[in-house]
Design a protein around this motif. Structure first.
Motif, short mmCIF file in Angstrom:
data_model
loop_
_atom_site.label_atom_id
_atom_site.label_comp_id
_atom_site.label_asym_id
_atom_site.label_seq_id
_atom_site.Cartn_x
_atom_site.Cartn_y
_atom_site.Cartn_z
N ASP A 166 8.28 -0.75 -4.53
CA ASP A 166 7.73 0.24 -3.58
C ASP A 166 7.19 -0.46 -2.34
OD1 ASP A 166 8.22 2.42 -5.29
OD2 ASP A 166 6.33 2.11 -6.34
N PHE A 167 6.44 -1.53 -2.55
CA PHE A 167 5.88 -2.28 -1.44
C PHE A 167 6.98 -2.86 -0.56
CE2 PHE A 167 1.82 -3.35 -4.05
CZ PHE A 167 1.27 -2.12 -3.71
N ALA A 168 8.02 -3.39 -1.18
CA ALA A 168 9.11 -4.01 -0.42
C ALA A 168 9.85 -2.98 0.42
CB ALA A 168 10.08 -4.72 -1.37
N ARG A 169 10.06 -1.78 -0.14
CA ARG A 169 10.74 -0.73 0.62
C ARG A 169 9.93 -0.33 1.85
NH1 ARG A 169 12.63 0.99 -4.52
NH2 ARG A 169 10.72 2.17 -4.90
N GLU A 170 8.60 -0.22 1.68
CA GLU A 170 7.79 0.16 2.82
C GLU A 170 7.78 -0.95 3.87
OE1 GLU A 170 3.50 2.11 4.06
OE2 GLU A 170 3.67 1.13 2.11
N ALA A 171 7.71 -2.20 3.44
CA ALA A 171 7.73 -3.31 4.40
C ALA A 171 9.03 -3.32 5.19
CB ALA A 171 7.54 -4.63 3.65
N TYR A 188 -2.90 -2.82 -3.37
CA TYR A 188 -2.60 -1.82 -2.35
C TYR A 188 -3.25 -2.20 -1.02
CZ TYR A 188 -2.55 2.78 -0.04
OH TYR A 188 -2.37 3.81 0.86
N GLY A 189 -4.52 -2.61 -1.05
CA GLY A 189 -5.18 -3.03 0.17
C GLY A 189 -4.53 -4.24 0.79
N ALA A 190 -4.14 -5.22 -0.04
CA ALA A 190 -3.47 -6.41 0.47
C ALA A 190 -2.12 -6.06 1.09
CB ALA A 190 -3.29 -7.42 -0.66
N HIS A 191 -1.43 -5.12 0.47
CA HIS A 191 -0.13 -4.66 0.99
C HIS A 191 -0.29 -4.03 2.37
CE1 HIS A 191 3.67 -2.52 1.27
NE2 HIS A 191 3.02 -1.35 1.26
N LYS A 192 -1.26 -3.13 2.52
CA LYS A 192 -1.45 -2.46 3.80
C LYS A 192 -1.87 -3.45 4.89
CE LYS A 192 -0.44 1.85 2.94
NZ LYS A 192 0.72 2.50 3.59
N LEU A 193 -2.73 -4.40 4.55
CA LEU A 193 -3.14 -5.40 5.53
C LEU A 193 -1.94 -6.26 5.95
CD1 LEU A 193 -5.51 -6.56 7.14
CD2 LEU A 193 -5.91 -8.15 5.25
N ALA A 194 -1.09 -6.60 4.99
CA ALA A 194 0.11 -7.39 5.31
C ALA A 194 1.05 -6.61 6.24
CB ALA A 194 0.84 -7.78 4.02
N LEU A 195 1.14 -5.30 6.04
CA LEU A 195 1.98 -4.49 6.92
C LEU A 195 1.39 -4.42 8.33
CD1 LEU A 195 3.12 -1.51 4.66
CD2 LEU A 195 4.33 -3.63 5.21
N GLU A 196 0.07 -4.38 8.43
CA GLU A 196 -0.55 -4.42 9.76
C GLU A 196 -0.13 -5.71 10.48
OE1 GLU A 196 -4.74 -4.00 9.64
OE2 GLU A 196 -4.74 -2.14 8.48
N ASP A 197 -0.19 -6.84 9.77
CA ASP A 197 0.18 -8.13 10.38
C ASP A 197 1.66 -8.14 10.74
OD1 ASP A 197 -2.41 -9.07 10.12
OD2 ASP A 197 -2.04 -10.04 8.18
N LEU A 198 2.49 -7.59 9.84
CA LEU A 198 3.92 -7.52 10.12
C LEU A 198 4.19 -6.73 11.39
CD1 LEU A 198 6.95 -7.72 9.31
CD2 LEU A 198 6.61 -5.67 7.92
N LEU A 199 3.52 -5.60 11.53
CA LEU A 199 3.71 -4.77 12.72
C LEU A 199 3.30 -5.51 13.98
CD1 LEU A 199 4.37 -2.09 14.07
CD2 LEU A 199 2.13 -1.23 13.35
#
Length: 251
Positions: free
Chosen positions: A40-45, A92-103
């Motif tokens: 799920d995390f990979a698909r969102e990333a 979940y929190g780590a995933h969202k923070l990683a997506l912020e950095d990715l963006l």
């Protein structure tokens, strides 16, 4: 605005579809703070990366919805703020923070909104309030000892989103929450009373910490927030509206 997604938040964003044509709202992906998988995390990333690259190419802005919940700010000392480094305390929190950095790394214009717990009709069954209502109806409700949540009406969130986009913010991160942490035990009692339900409470010790979400930046950017009724009793109104919608669905 182009809206990516078809879920609860995406549906509530539809009134803004005719506004902010330079913006793509990413209202798809993981919305379940527990029970998610690496897939799920990979698909969102992958989705965030793809949309951000398209926006970087055509000059549009990405509106990304992150979290201001316990997973992001649970270890913060004092109110959780956008302008200080944070240490997520859940996957979940780590995933969202990683997506912020990715963006940010894609170079696309963007606005990141860290959301509190949204409340509104027809929420997904896995989210907090529908889960509590289901457990109340089943006769046993599980409460994490000491847990608290910042609840915010989804209609108020949409109003804030509209104002923030109109301000033409770029490369900003903003908490969108009420700024008041409500004990989950109080939420359970209010739901039970409004719905006329009785249930045994099963308390769980999880070692979690209460946290408060800072709304200082939000209030500076959107002065209209002062008229939205955010305060220690704000949750009573929105829980009343929520339980009224539950009754409507039952009829």
């Amino acid at each position: 605005m182009d809206i990516v997604g078809t879920g609860f938040l995406a549906r509530n964003l539809r009134p803004l579809a005719g506004r902010h044509p330079d913006t793509v709202a990413l209202a798809a992906g993981v919305s379940w703070a527990s029970g998610t998988s690496d897939a799920d995390f990979a698909r969102e990333a992958a989705l965030v990366g793809e949309v951000a690259k398209r926006c970087a190419a055509d000059g549009r802005r990405v509106l990304f919805f992150s979290t201001a919940a316990t997973g992001m700010y649970g270890l913060a000392e004092g109110p959780g703020r956008e302008d200080v480094p944070v240490t997520p305390c859940t996957p979940y929190g780590a995933h969202k923070l990683a997506l912020e950095d990715l963006l940010r790394d894609t170079g696309a214009d963007h606005l990141i909104l860290r959301l509190g717990h949204l409340v509104g009709p027809d929420q997904p069954e896995h989210q907090l309030l529908p889960t509590l209502v289901r457990q109340l109806r089943e006769g046993v409700v599980r409460v994490h000892r000491g847990a608290a949540r910042d609840l915010i009406d989804v209609d108020d969130v949409i109003t804030v989103v509209d104002r923030l986009l109109a301000a033409d913010l770029r490369s900003e991160t903003v908490n969108v929450a009420s700024g008041f942490a409500v004990p989950v035990e109080d939420v359970v009692d209010l739901l039970a009373g409004a719905l006329g339900l009785e249930a045994r409470k099963e308390h769980l010790d999880t070692g979690g910490r209460q946290h408060v979400i800072s709304t200082e930046k939000l209030r500076a950017l959107v002065p209209q927030v002062a008229q939205m009724g955010f305060g220690p009793d704000y949750h009573r109104r929105i829980l009343g509206d929520f339980t009224a919608s539950v009754y409507v669905r039952q009829d």
